[in-house]
Design a protein around this motif. Structure first.
Motif, PDB file in Angstrom:
ATOM      1  N   ARG A 318      10.335 -67.893   2.100  1.00  0.00           N
ATOM      2  CA  ARG A 318      11.530 -67.231   2.618  1.00  0.00           C
ATOM      3  C   ARG A 318      11.913 -66.161   1.606  1.00  0.00           C
ATOM      4  O   ARG A 318      11.963 -66.433   0.400  1.00  0.00           O
ATOM      5  N   VAL A 319      12.135 -64.960   2.079  1.00  0.00           N
ATOM      6  CA  VAL A 319      12.510 -63.861   1.185  1.00  0.00           C
ATOM      7  C   VAL A 319      13.775 -63.201   1.694  1.00  0.00           C
ATOM      8  O   VAL A 319      13.912 -62.935   2.889  1.00  0.00           O
ATOM      9  N   LYS A 320      14.711 -62.949   0.783  1.00  0.00           N
ATOM     10  CA  LYS A 320      15.944 -62.229   1.110  1.00  0.00           C
ATOM     11  C   LYS A 320      16.063 -61.097   0.107  1.00  0.00           C
ATOM     12  O   LYS A 320      15.937 -61.321  -1.105  1.00  0.00           O
ATOM     13  N   MET A 321      16.263 -59.876   0.593  1.00  0.00           N
ATOM     14  CA  MET A 321      16.326 -58.735  -0.321  1.00  0.00           C
ATOM     15  C   MET A 321      17.479 -57.823   0.081  1.00  0.00           C
ATOM     16  O   MET A 321      17.722 -57.602   1.275  1.00  0.00           O
ATOM     17  N   GLY A 322      18.189 -57.316  -0.918  1.00  0.00           N
ATOM     18  CA  GLY A 322      19.271 -56.373  -0.677  1.00  0.00           C
ATOM     19  C   GLY A 322      18.979 -55.035  -1.340  1.00  0.00           C
ATOM     20  O   GLY A 322      18.456 -54.987  -2.455  1.00  0.00           O
ATOM     21  N   VAL A 323      19.308 -53.954  -0.613  1.00  0.00           N
ATOM     22  CA  VAL A 323      19.034 -52.599  -1.106  1.00  0.00           C
ATOM     23  C   VAL A 323      20.284 -51.745  -0.871  1.00  0.00           C
ATOM     24  O   VAL A 323      20.920 -51.841   0.184  1.00  0.00           O
ATOM     25  N   ASP A 324      20.620 -50.911  -1.856  1.00  0.00           N
ATOM     26  CA  ASP A 324      21.830 -50.089  -1.701  1.00  0.00           C
ATOM     27  C   ASP A 324      21.531 -48.798  -0.932  1.00  0.00           C
ATOM     28  O   ASP A 324      20.369 -48.526  -0.577  1.00  0.00           O
ATOM     29  N   ALA A 325      22.569 -48.020  -0.705  1.00  0.00           N
ATOM     30  CA  ALA A 325      22.418 -46.815   0.121  1.00  0.00           C
ATOM     31  C   ALA A 325      21.456 -45.817  -0.503  1.00  0.00           C
ATOM     32  O   ALA A 325      20.825 -45.017   0.187  1.00  0.00           O
ATOM     33  N   GLY A 326      21.334 -45.867  -1.812  1.00  0.00           N
ATOM     34  CA  GLY A 326      20.411 -44.961  -2.493  1.00  0.00           C
ATOM     35  C   GLY A 326      18.977 -45.446  -2.479  1.00  0.00           C
ATOM     36  O   GLY A 326      18.097 -44.825  -3.086  1.00  0.00           O
ATOM     37  N   GLY A 327      18.734 -46.578  -1.829  1.00  0.00           N
ATOM     38  CA  GLY A 327      17.360 -47.077  -1.752  1.00  0.00           C
ATOM     39  C   GLY A 327      16.929 -47.891  -2.955  1.00  0.00           C
ATOM     40  O   GLY A 327      15.726 -48.123  -3.155  1.00  0.00           O
ATOM     41  N   LYS A 328      17.879 -48.362  -3.742  1.00  0.00           N
ATOM     42  CA  LYS A 328      17.539 -49.182  -4.918  1.00  0.00           C
ATOM     43  C   LYS A 328      17.734 -50.664  -4.592  1.00  0.00           C
ATOM     44  O   LYS A 328      18.745 -51.054  -3.986  1.00  0.00           O
ATOM     45  N   ILE A 329      16.808 -51.478  -5.040  1.00  0.00           N
ATOM     46  CA  ILE A 329      16.941 -52.924  -4.861  1.00  0.00           C
ATOM     47  C   ILE A 329      18.116 -53.408  -5.711  1.00  0.00           C
ATOM     48  O   ILE A 329      18.206 -53.097  -6.908  1.00  0.00           O
ATOM     49  N   THR A 330      19.021 -54.170  -5.072  1.00  0.00           N
ATOM     50  CA  THR A 330      20.158 -54.732  -5.824  1.00  0.00           C
ATOM     51  C   THR A 330      19.971 -56.223  -6.093  1.00  0.00           C
ATOM     52  O   THR A 330      20.479 -56.739  -7.078  1.00  0.00           O
ATOM     53  N   ALA A 331      19.259 -56.904  -5.210  1.00  0.00           N
ATOM     54  CA  ALA A 331      19.048 -58.339  -5.397  1.00  0.00           C
ATOM     55  C   ALA A 331      17.856 -58.803  -4.576  1.00  0.00           C
ATOM     56  O   ALA A 331      17.559 -58.234  -3.522  1.00  0.00           O
ATOM     57  N   ALA A 332      17.187 -59.830  -5.056  1.00  0.00           N
ATOM     58  CA  ALA A 332      16.065 -60.407  -4.314  1.00  0.00           C
ATOM     59  C   ALA A 332      15.985 -61.894  -4.591  1.00  0.00           C
ATOM     60  O   ALA A 332      16.127 -62.333  -5.734  1.00  0.00           O
ATOM     61  N   GLU A 333      15.787 -62.645  -3.524  1.00  0.00           N
ATOM     62  CA  GLU A 333      15.751 -64.093  -3.631  1.00  0.00           C
ATOM     63  C   GLU A 333      14.539 -64.606  -2.863  1.00  0.00           C
ATOM     64  O   GLU A 333      14.217 -64.083  -1.789  1.00  0.00           O
ATOM     65  N   ALA A 334      13.882 -65.625  -3.407  1.00  0.00           N
ATOM     66  CA  ALA A 334      12.716 -66.172  -2.702  1.00  0.00           C
ATOM     67  C   ALA A 334      12.653 -67.682  -2.851  1.00  0.00           C
ATOM     68  O   ALA A 334      13.063 -68.240  -3.863  1.00  0.00           O
ATOM     69  N   TYR A 335      12.138 -68.303  -1.817  1.00  0.00           N
ATOM     70  CA  TYR A 335      11.855 -69.738  -1.795  1.00  0.00           C
ATOM     71  C   TYR A 335      10.410 -69.861  -1.349  1.00  0.00           C
ATOM     72  O   TYR A 335      10.037 -69.349  -0.287  1.00  0.00           O
ATOM     73  N   LEU A 336       9.584 -70.483  -2.188  1.00  0.00           N
ATOM     74  CA  LEU A 336       8.164 -70.604  -1.848  1.00  0.00           C
ATOM     75  C   LEU A 336       7.737 -72.061  -1.929  1.00  0.00           C
ATOM     76  O   LEU A 336       8.017 -72.734  -2.937  1.00  0.00           O
ATOM     77  N   ALA A 337       7.077 -72.563  -0.904  1.00  0.00           N
ATOM     78  CA  ALA A 337       6.503 -73.905  -0.932  1.00  0.00           C
ATOM     79  C   ALA A 337       5.014 -73.772  -0.627  1.00  0.00           C
ATOM     80  O   ALA A 337       4.639 -73.277   0.439  1.00  0.00           O
ATOM     81  N   TYR A 338       4.181 -74.175  -1.597  1.00  0.00           N
ATOM     82  CA  TYR A 338       2.727 -74.034  -1.455  1.00  0.00           C
ATOM     83  C   TYR A 338       2.078 -75.405  -1.309  1.00  0.00           C
ATOM     84  O   TYR A 338       2.445 -76.348  -2.016  1.00  0.00           O
ATOM     85  N   GLU A 339       1.076 -75.462  -0.452  1.00  0.00           N
ATOM     86  CA  GLU A 339       0.326 -76.703  -0.275  1.00  0.00           C
ATOM     87  C   GLU A 339      -0.672 -76.870  -1.414  1.00  0.00           C
ATOM     88  O   GLU A 339      -1.555 -76.037  -1.597  1.00  0.00           O
ATOM     89  N   ALA A 340      -0.516 -77.982  -2.149  1.00  0.00           N
ATOM     90  CA  ALA A 340      -1.443 -78.244  -3.251  1.00  0.00           C
ATOM     91  C   ALA A 340      -2.735 -78.874  -2.751  1.00  0.00           C
ATOM     92  O   ALA A 340      -3.734 -78.904  -3.461  1.00  0.00           O
ATOM     93  N   GLY A 341      -2.713 -79.422  -1.518  1.00  0.00           N
ATOM     94  CA  GLY A 341      -3.817 -80.256  -1.079  1.00  0.00           C
ATOM     95  C   GLY A 341      -3.586 -81.679  -1.552  1.00  0.00           C
ATOM     96  O   GLY A 341      -2.456 -82.067  -1.859  1.00  0.00           O
ATOM     97  N   GLY A 342      -4.663 -82.454  -1.652  1.00  0.00           N
ATOM     98  CA  GLY A 342      -4.537 -83.872  -1.939  1.00  0.00           C
ATOM     99  C   GLY A 342      -3.894 -84.208  -3.268  1.00  0.00           C
ATOM    100  O   GLY A 342      -3.216 -85.220  -3.399  1.00  0.00           O
ATOM    101  N   TYR A 343      -4.133 -83.369  -4.276  1.00  0.00           N
ATOM    102  CA  TYR A 343      -3.594 -83.620  -5.612  1.00  0.00           C
ATOM    103  C   TYR A 343      -2.759 -82.418  -6.039  1.00  0.00           C
ATOM    104  O   TYR A 343      -2.994 -81.294  -5.583  1.00  0.00           O
ATOM    105  N   PRO A 344      -1.790 -82.624  -6.957  1.00  0.00           N
ATOM    106  CA  PRO A 344      -0.946 -81.506  -7.391  1.00  0.00           C
ATOM    107  C   PRO A 344      -1.757 -80.371  -8.003  1.00  0.00           C
ATOM    108  O   PRO A 344      -2.870 -80.590  -8.492  1.00  0.00           O
ATOM    109  N   GLY A 345      -1.183 -79.170  -8.001  1.00  0.00           N
ATOM    110  CA  GLY A 345      -1.847 -78.078  -8.710  1.00  0.00           C
ATOM    111  C   GLY A 345      -2.037 -76.799  -7.920  1.00  0.00           C
ATOM    112  O   GLY A 345      -2.965 -76.033  -8.195  1.00  0.00           O
TER     113      GLY A 345
END
Lengths: 760, 168
Positions: A318-345
């Motif tokens: 999940r990605v959330k990004m904010g940009v101001d009127a001048g086209g500059k990034i003001t904030a960015a937030e991310a949530y990432l869940a990755y599948e490790a498979g059978g064992y962690p890593g």
């Protein structure tokens, strides 16, 4: 003796090299076009047995019992091994150079016990007089399973009610362990600035969710190992691997012998892309050899390669990004869940660090989760974790550009990370070429051209990968005919013999053809980390350079002795050793070396140097069939910062190969699973990597912003080209038909689904 | 197990006889019995093309052919492409174009390229991509392979199949 002026070898700058930047024929080329090059499966030893593996038909089960008696009784069978033959390795963590591994998990992945965690999980192996008997014997092994429900989706696996794969896994939240068994093996968090203030300053905020499928590295050569456990307790392993020293360590740890008892001989390797670092077969072949008293060869079949090795994680982002009127990034937030498979890593941590790495993000927050599911234990795949992340971030950026009416290239220039930019995870960049790659795309013939026609669109995306340094060693010996033998330990996966020989040749002022590079076994060269992390041409290159500088010092000293002058009166320049009154060419002095004293052998190593990071920006034109959902790549251009390109052809090749892997990931590659956790497309025909009919020529623009950490300015080039393609193609599809894709692969059914959704 | 059979064939111009079990594939016999390991096994089901050899001039996946089926056939493998003194133009063009990285698919690609150019001496890019779609390469992205085939066609048009001495 005074040391002479040897520290003035070529530094950064283009056009000043004699060997670097040229395109010599690779040293191992003739062997590889005549079929003589020996890969792992080509090993033949006296009395060698052939082995086959029994694999789990279930995705999640307890193993109640294994009965191998009928297999052992079959004529021609010499040895059978199961998890019971592996020593108890305990809950130790082994550092393997490019990442650590829990040895018990590794051991249970090599031969399952007490559970199977994915379909295809190895259970037992049989060595026999020939492969047909071995396969027949595998069918005679009786295994009693207690079936357990599988969990295949990362978000389902994170729920409290999900079946738990490993009862020893606790959530590691930045060093603190949880109390209860869980599938969530780790939670990473990075924060910078004030995220709420940042979003408050934004004119446009876009938040989107993404899903990406499990994909495989897809190397053409299956895994292989041949092992001989000799009567003196020494184990020799012939295998194709990205890291001989890593295999040595893993085998020693798993079969519980000292490191010195294991020698790993590297065979040519038929592709790896990160998937040939972890061991699968090597310890099993060793155990079978110990039991049978003979050399044993074990080769995986293609379906096992898909079902039980690799892959790279499927993910939810999940990605959330904010940009101001001048086209500059003001904030960015991310949530990432990755599948490790059978064992962690899983590569969740690099995914977190890469997701906003191309841009100057003043306020950021990133959460990442490593989650076990009933799929094969994941492994590195070319910029591991970064491609999933870039797909999410780079498509959100384009949506914001659409809303603000900003050109996506200008947006990237306006927000590009540069020297001094601090990433959300805290790292401050040294000299980097992110903006340079965007500029290169902006001025490219491709971007400048008009794209016309219905259902056609253009997209761009950028990508980042760290690259790493780690440890390498090399020696180089001067031969009497003026050639130099270069001994190194980096298995050559795509032309690194040439790129290393060229750096040594440049250092010595001789021709690339006058260097004979050899990749040797673990007893014959100093410790060298894996061929991975885009590190070989960088770090083993430094080792080769240092070995060359060592030779220069010795050649200067030798010439001074011959001329009976002080060494500081002798200098080394462009392959010539120059004294006060006379000079030798390298070749002339090489001939005198043996006649006048000790042989000259240079030694070099690298460990401290680390890379500044690699960036690439890709531009793609597509045409979408609105009825079938098929996406055709019309034109593709890559601009990538390569620091200094040693052998431009192989640099281009890395860029092109990485991009086409990314195109496959974008458009059609995925693991299809049934509800029972079995993979339904475990063959090349059904998994379908790109063929040459699926892609156009791939245009390349080599951008050179030299890395000051390397004597010639090298940056690794191998990994970052896989990062931008899915995002660039998604942006092109959106540009073509006004549909924002949020799932990988963007296969015809998914594209049609989105088109129908939009039209209804 | 069925008894072994004698198979007579011509391999790279040499009359050859070998013994094989009826269940053995041509690839297995080439690699394990005849020591011709240039043909590679990538999938064993005809998907990848790494084991491509020419049977009576036609490219076939040797993993899909039983060895007993090639009785009387004229077989050409990667080991027979270069003459004793020099590389074949196709091999030379693959090297000059850096059309290989790991090299495992290269023998199969060279055999398919040879068959293509025997059939069509001046193929278009589309002809090349279509003809070679049965050979998988995971390293190169195919760009340099296609260019190598284009160069091979040009070189063979001007030089014939005369070998090229390589300075290495």
């Amino acid at each position: 003796m005074a040391t002479a002026d040897v520290d003035t070898a070529q530094t950064n700058g283009n056009g000043k090299y004699k060997v670097i930047g040229t395109r010599p024929i690779r040293h191992d080329g003739v062997d590889k076009v005549t079929g003589r090059a020996l890969y792992g499966a080509d090993v033949k030893l006296s009395g060698m047995l052939h082995a086959a593996m029994l694999r789990s038909p279930h995705a999640h089960a307890n193993i109640k019992s294994i009965d191998t008696s009928k297999a052992e009784a079959l004529p021609g069978v010499r040895a059978v091994v199961t998890n019971a033959d592996l020593p108890e390795v305990g809950d130790r963590i082994a550092e393997l150079g490019e990442g650590a591994v829990n040895l018990r998990h590794l051991s249970c992945n090599v031969l399952a016990g007490p559970k199977v965690l994915y379909k295809g999980h190895a259970i037992a192996a049989v060595a026999a007089e020939n492969i047909h008997i071995a396969k027949e014997a595998v069918g005679l092994i009786d295994v009693e399973y207690e079936l357990l429900p599988p969990v295949l989706d990362v978000r389902e696996a994170m729920e409290d009610s999900a079946p738990i794969l490993n009862d020893d896994v606790r959530t590691d939240t930045m060093g603190e362990l949880g109390n209860t068994p869980t599938n969530i093996a780790a939670h990473f968090r990075y924060e910078k600035g004030d995220i709420e203030k940042g979003f408050a300053e934004a004119k446009v905020v876009v938040e989107r969710e993404f899903d990406t499928a499990t994909v495989h590295q897809g190397y053409i050569e299956p895994h292989n190992a041949t092992a001989l456990w000799n009567k003196d307790g020494h184990i020799t392993v012939w295998t194709s691997t990205q890291g001989t020293f890593s295999v040595r360590q893993q085998v020693a740890e798993l079969v519980n012998v000292p490191l010195s008892k294991v020698k790993v001989i590297p065979m040519e390797i038929g592709g790896g892309f990160g998937g040939k670092i972890s061991v699968y077969l090597q310890p099993v072949a060793a155990l079978l050899s110990k039991k049978s008293g003979q050399a044993v060869k074990l080769i995986m079949d293609r379906s096992a390669v898909f079902e039980a090795t690799g892959p790279t994680p499927g993910s939810y982002i999940r990605v959330k990004m904010g940009v101001d009127a001048g086209g500059k990034i003001t904030a960015a937030e991310a949530y990432l869940a990755y599948e490790a498979g059978g064992y962690p890593g899983s590569p969740i941590n690099p995914g977190c660090m890469c997701i906003f790495a191309c841009y100057d993000v003043p306020n950021g927050k990133i959460d990442g989760f490593d989650v076990c599911v009933n799929k094969p234990r994941t492994n590195a795949y070319r910029a591991p974790g970064a491609t999933n992340a870039a797909f999410a971030a780079e498509t959100v950026i384009d949506e914001i550009c659409d809303e603000l009416g900003i050109c996506p290239v200008e947006f990237r220039l306006n927000n590009a990370s540069k020297e001094g930019t601090r990433r959300v995870d805290g790292v401050e960049y040294p000299v980097i070429g992110m903006a340079d790659t965007v500029e290169a795309i902006k001025s490219s013939a491709h971007w400048q051209s008009n794209l016309e026609g219905p259902n056609r669109g253009r997209g761009v995306a950028s990508g980042f990968w760290f690259n790493c340094g780690l440890k390498s060693a090399a020696t180089a010996t001067v031969n009497a005919d003026g050639s130099v033998s270069l001994i190194e330990g980096s298995t050559d996966i795509g032309g690194s013999r040439a790129s290393l020989a060229m750096q040594l040749a440049e250092t010595l002022g001789i021709a690339a053809e006058d260097v004979n590079p050899a990749v040797v076994d673990t007893d014959s060269v100093g410790y060298t980390d894996v061929t991975g992390g885009s590190r070989v041409t960088f770090a083993t290159g430094i080792a080769a350079y240092e070995a060359g500088m060592d030779i220069r010092r010795q050649m200067i000293a030798r010439a001074a002795e011959i001329w009976d002058v002080d060494a500081d009166q002798v200098r080394y320049e462009d392959g010539t050793i120059i004294g006060p009154e006379s000079s030798y060419t390298f070749k002339e002095l090489a001939e005198l070396v043996i006649k006048t004293g000790d042989p000259v052998t240079g030694r070099g190593a690298s460990s401290a140097a680390n890379q500044g990071g690699a960036f690439g920006t890709h531009c793609v034109d597509v045409e979408v069939d609105p009825d079938l959902g098929k996406v055709k790549i019309l034109r593709y251009t890559i601009a990538q910062d390569c620091g200094t390109a040693i052998h431009p052809s192989y640099v281009e090749g890395q860029m092109q190969g990485g991009a086409v892997q990314g195109i496959g990931w974008a458009l059609n590659e995925e693991y299809f699973y049934g509800d029972d956790g079995s993979m339904h497309n475990a063959s090349y025909l059904d998994y379908r990597i790109p063929t040459c009919y699926d892609v156009p020529m791939i245009e390349t623009i080599i951008v050179e912003v030299p890395d000051p950490e390397h004597p010639f300015g090298v940056r690794g080039v191998g990994e970052v080209p896989i990062v931008p393609p899915p995002a660039a193609i998604a942006n092109a599809i959106n540009n073509a038909i006004g549909v924002q894709m949020t799932e990988l692969p963007m296969s015809p059914p998914r594209v049609v689904h989105e088109i129908l959704k939009k039209n209804s | 197990m069925a008894k072994k059979r004698v198979v007579s064939t011509t391999i790279n111009g040499n009359q050859t006889e070998f013994l094989c079990e009826p269940r053995q594939t041509l690839l297995e016999v080439l690699r394990d019995t005849l020591n011709l390991t240039g043909a590679k096994e990538g999938c064993s089901n005809g998907n990848c093309g790494a084991c491509t050899v020419l049977v009576d001039g036609r490219p076939v996946d040797s993993c899909l052919v039983l060895a007993v089926e090639i009785e009387g056939a004229d077989l050409e493998t990667i080991e027979g492409v270069a003459c004793s003194e020099a590389l074949h133009p196709v091999q030379q063009c693959y090297l000059e174009n850096a059309a290989l990285q790991c090299g495992i698919c290269t023998p199969g690609f060279i055999m398919s390229t040879k068959a293509l150019l025997d059939e069509n001496s001046s193929p278009s890019e589309d002809d090349i991509r279509f003809y070679l779609a049965g050979n998988l390469c995971r390293c190169t992205g195919y760009d340099k392979i296609v260019r190598a085939v284009q160069d091979s066609a040009e070189l063979m048009a001007s030089n014939g199949i005369d070998g090229v001495q390589i300075d290495r």
